[in-house]
Motif scaffolding. Sequence first.
Motif, mmCIF file in Angstrom:
data_model
loop_
_atom_site.group_PDB
_atom_site.id
_atom_site.type_symbol
_atom_site.label_atom_id
_atom_site.label_comp_id
_atom_site.label_asym_id
_atom_site.label_seq_id
_atom_site.Cartn_x
_atom_site.Cartn_y
_atom_site.Cartn_z
ATOM 1 N N GLY A 277 0.758 -1.151 0.098
ATOM 2 C CA GLY A 277 0.049 0.044 0.165
ATOM 3 C C GLY A 277 0.862 1.419 -0.207
ATOM 4 O O GLY A 277 2.020 1.382 0.740
ATOM 5 N N LEU A 278 0.438 2.417 -0.619
ATOM 6 C CA LEU A 278 0.798 3.555 -0.677
ATOM 7 C C LEU A 278 -0.133 4.597 0.013
ATOM 8 O O LEU A 278 -1.330 4.534 -0.410
ATOM 9 N N THR A 279 0.382 5.411 1.102
ATOM 10 C CA THR A 279 -0.653 6.200 1.744
ATOM 11 C C THR A 279 -0.083 7.819 1.517
ATOM 12 O O THR A 279 1.085 7.744 1.379
ATOM 13 N N GLY A 280 -1.063 8.580 1.936
ATOM 14 C CA GLY A 280 -0.723 9.917 1.749
ATOM 15 C C GLY A 280 -1.752 10.954 2.389
ATOM 16 O O GLY A 280 -2.763 10.621 2.394
ATOM 17 N N ASP A 281 -1.390 11.995 3.209
ATOM 18 C CA ASP A 281 -2.246 13.098 3.607
ATOM 19 C C ASP A 281 -1.649 14.502 3.435
ATOM 20 O O ASP A 281 -0.333 14.377 3.591
ATOM 21 N N ALA A 282 -2.364 15.389 3.307
ATOM 22 C CA ALA A 282 -1.913 16.823 3.123
ATOM 23 C C ALA A 282 -3.009 17.692 3.329
ATOM 24 O O ALA A 282 -4.288 17.675 3.276
ATOM 25 N N LYS A 283 -2.538 18.854 3.931
ATOM 26 C CA LYS A 283 -3.345 20.072 3.947
ATOM 27 C C LYS A 283 -3.029 20.834 2.677
ATOM 28 O O LYS A 283 -2.016 21.490 2.857
ATOM 29 N N VAL A 284 -4.083 21.285 2.165
ATOM 30 C CA VAL A 284 -3.863 22.109 1.143
ATOM 31 C C VAL A 284 -4.961 23.292 1.221
ATOM 32 O O VAL A 284 -6.093 23.025 0.883
ATOM 33 N N GLY A 285 -4.394 24.285 1.601
ATOM 34 C CA GLY A 285 -5.471 25.534 2.011
ATOM 35 C C GLY A 285 -6.151 25.211 2.992
ATOM 36 O O GLY A 285 -5.681 24.631 4.198
ATOM 37 N N PRO A 286 -7.631 25.225 2.825
ATOM 38 C CA PRO A 286 -8.454 24.944 3.906
ATOM 39 C C PRO A 286 -8.895 23.478 3.898
ATOM 40 O O PRO A 286 -9.639 23.060 4.712
ATOM 41 N N VAL A 287 -8.413 22.788 2.874
ATOM 42 C CA VAL A 287 -8.816 21.269 2.820
ATOM 43 C C VAL A 287 -7.744 20.296 2.986
ATOM 44 O O VAL A 287 -6.624 20.395 2.771
ATOM 45 N N ALA A 288 -8.236 19.275 4.209
ATOM 46 C CA ALA A 288 -7.446 18.371 4.328
ATOM 47 C C ALA A 288 -7.723 16.887 3.613
ATOM 48 O O ALA A 288 -8.895 16.463 3.469
ATOM 49 N N LEU A 289 -6.630 16.495 2.775
ATOM 50 C CA LEU A 289 -6.783 15.489 1.859
ATOM 51 C C LEU A 289 -6.060 14.297 2.534
ATOM 52 O O LEU A 289 -5.032 14.176 3.036
ATOM 53 N N SER A 290 -6.671 12.887 2.016
ATOM 54 C CA SER A 290 -5.958 11.769 2.451
ATOM 55 C C SER A 290 -6.406 10.682 1.488
ATOM 56 O O SER A 290 -7.290 10.817 1.040
ATOM 57 N N ALA A 320 -10.292 10.809 0.336
ATOM 58 C CA ALA A 320 -11.056 11.557 1.325
ATOM 59 C C ALA A 320 -10.812 12.997 1.686
ATOM 60 O O ALA A 320 -9.586 13.309 1.301
ATOM 61 N N GLY A 321 -11.678 13.946 1.730
ATOM 62 C CA GLY A 321 -11.239 15.173 2.183
ATOM 63 C C GLY A 321 -12.312 15.657 2.971
ATOM 64 O O GLY A 321 -13.586 15.344 3.080
ATOM 65 N N LYS A 322 -11.744 16.926 3.790
ATOM 66 C CA LYS A 322 -12.673 17.719 4.731
ATOM 67 C C LYS A 322 -12.079 18.769 4.872
ATOM 68 O O LYS A 322 -10.926 19.420 4.535
ATOM 69 N N MET A 323 -13.123 20.096 5.212
ATOM 70 C CA MET A 323 -12.897 21.352 5.475
ATOM 71 C C MET A 323 -13.681 21.888 6.482
ATOM 72 O O MET A 323 -15.101 21.415 6.387
ATOM 73 N N ASP A 324 -13.144 22.957 7.097
ATOM 74 C CA ASP A 324 -14.278 23.721 7.975
ATOM 75 C C ASP A 324 -15.239 24.658 7.135
ATOM 76 O O ASP A 324 -14.804 25.590 6.269
ATOM 77 N N GLY A 328 -18.872 24.000 11.603
ATOM 78 C CA GLY A 328 -18.482 22.632 11.572
ATOM 79 C C GLY A 328 -17.608 21.932 10.558
ATOM 80 O O GLY A 328 -17.207 23.247 9.846
ATOM 81 N N THR A 329 -17.571 20.785 10.045
ATOM 82 C CA THR A 329 -16.895 20.513 9.202
ATOM 83 C C THR A 329 -17.538 19.487 8.110
ATOM 84 O O THR A 329 -18.435 18.581 8.486
ATOM 85 N N LEU A 330 -17.115 19.830 6.612
ATOM 86 C CA LEU A 330 -17.938 19.315 5.839
ATOM 87 C C LEU A 330 -17.070 18.154 5.190
ATOM 88 O O LEU A 330 -15.476 18.193 5.266
ATOM 89 N N LYS A 331 -17.430 16.764 4.916
ATOM 90 C CA LYS A 331 -16.630 15.795 4.723
ATOM 91 C C LYS A 331 -17.108 14.976 3.662
ATOM 92 O O LYS A 331 -18.110 14.673 3.511
ATOM 93 N N THR A 332 -16.148 14.380 2.859
ATOM 94 C CA THR A 332 -16.670 13.309 1.767
ATOM 95 C C THR A 332 -15.452 12.372 1.638
ATOM 96 O O THR A 332 -14.119 12.618 1.624
ATOM 97 N N ALA A 333 -15.997 11.186 1.020
ATOM 98 C CA ALA A 333 -14.807 10.127 0.889
ATOM 99 C C ALA A 333 -15.433 9.140 -0.253
ATOM 100 O O ALA A 333 -16.843 9.004 -0.495
ATOM 101 N N LEU A 334 -14.412 8.236 -0.950
ATOM 102 C CA LEU A 334 -14.660 7.307 -1.943
ATOM 103 C C LEU A 334 -13.886 6.165 -1.498
ATOM 104 O O LEU A 334 -12.476 6.198 -1.380
ATOM 105 N N LEU A 335 -14.383 4.902 -1.363
ATOM 106 C CA LEU A 335 -13.786 3.777 -1.164
ATOM 107 C C LEU A 335 -14.081 2.752 -2.389
ATOM 108 O O LEU A 335 -15.158 2.663 -2.603
ATOM 109 N N PHE A 336 -12.836 2.096 -2.859
ATOM 110 C CA PHE A 336 -13.263 1.091 -3.751
ATOM 111 C C PHE A 336 -12.354 -0.150 -3.183
ATOM 112 O O PHE A 336 -11.252 -0.179 -2.938
ATOM 113 N N THR A 337 -12.979 -1.285 -3.517
ATOM 114 C CA THR A 337 -12.345 -2.660 -3.174
ATOM 115 C C THR A 337 -12.733 -3.567 -4.488
ATOM 116 O O THR A 337 -14.059 -3.551 -4.836
#
Length: 520
Positions: A277-290, A320-324, A328-337
């Motif tokens: 597996g390869l993983t990553g997360d980053a804060k890009v401006g107001p958006v937190a991505l992973s 996945a991403g989330k931002m204030d 509160g916090t708006l969040k969204t995510a996509l998962l595939f297996t």
Amino acid sequence: MERLSSRNKMKVALLGACVLTMATAVQASAFENEFHGSYMLKYFISNYEQGGAGAILSGPTPAFPSGNTTSNLRINNYFEQRARLFYTAKASDDLKLVTGFEMDSVWGDKAQGALTAANSNATASTTTAAFRNSGGALESDAVNLETKWVYLDFKIPATPTRVRAGIQPFKDSIKGVMFDFDAAGISASTQVNAATFNTAYIRGYDQSYFSVGSPMNQANVRGNQNLDIGVVELKYALNKSANVGAAYYIYGDGRPLYLSATATTPVDTSTQVHAFGLTGDAKVGPVALSGFAAYQGGILRNVNSNGDSAFLNAFAYNVAGKMDVGPGTLKTALLFTSGNDNNASTLKSKHLTGWVTVNQSPDAIWGVSSVSSYNESGMILLNRNNLTSGPTTENMMVYNMGNGTTPINQQGLYLYTIGYDANITPKLSASLNAGAAWAAHTNALKPTDKHNNIQNASNYMGTELNIVTNYKLYDNLEAKIQAAYVFLGGFYKNSVLNGKNAVADPESPYTARVVLQYSF
């Protein structure tokens, strides 16, 4: 030499006692005893949740619970509770023993050994009260203290390495879609500057404790036929706002290498899965991505009566991403297996593409009891999400992230979710979530339309809407209301017979829960 007077002798004795008392006090103060824990009580009103864990809708017809196959279901209502107690014996920050214990019961379940524990791995005696998840019936008095964690946590002197040895929590770095469990093992974590390196060895099962597969004339040989799991993970901080990582997991199930103790020819029915597996997360401006991307390869030996082996090539990914936003916090995510198609059921191609999760499999028997999870979705009924599940009763449509019951029939999954977590007042918060799920592949698990006895064309399983509210009665006590409804999709159309033996859609699952949660 001049003898001490009686008065001086008394002074010396008092001085010695003071020194001894101070030394004892210093030693006692250097050793810390830490206690904490939690208590949760849940009341359920649901047409599908019924006090036993598992998948809500699985198989060609909704097979669990067995009674939930009509379009007119009676409503379950029940209470369950869980208490967790944690004790840490801390010699220093570099050496401590961590223990955790758990007591679960459903009100009215079993007490004083009057009934056998049908939902336990071991059958309880009818004359004793020693079985798990019990004590909620009249007069309680059940032996129901479960071991959750017992491990030694220490830092190797003069090194940046920390070790845990014993029964402890393990979760993969790909968001739990392969494994998320408590187990016996040893793990080590080394941090050097911006890099963190993790390794672990886990022994899930030792077949010598079960009935099937004892070696010829060597029954009960310890450590020869095991479910073993190995972990190697690397995480690197690029800067304060971005991390990347890589992971390797080996899932080696060597049970059983022999069909019976009297077999004359060894039969290798082992499974070996390698996951990268390869993983990553980053804060890009107001958006937190992973996110992550993962691949599984391996081999499942002697999977059919012809003695054929099947080779594995499976994939999973997530973003996945989330931002204030506002309060509160708006969040969204996509998962595939990935999943297996209909050819997998006959193994014509001897090739499997279904994502393999770690399952509870005593005696090397596969079942729906997954120990994988995906906590990022915010779902209650659609997928196994430990953050919103009940203490002991977990009913989900997708109970393991491979969306099947064995490595042969994993359907795979597309799961898209969106939600908003709002802090309304300092004491009141709420979360609103929506999600939709699709089976990634069509195979033997897909229901058939009983009008024409043909599998449904749609892979759309359903859409969940849920809301969760939290109110702080005290700093340590929260009251919660959880409610969820799943609109079933065409995947299940006309797949059941109602009480009049007429073709019908299964009833859409719903649940409502009232929760009290105390933490200390």
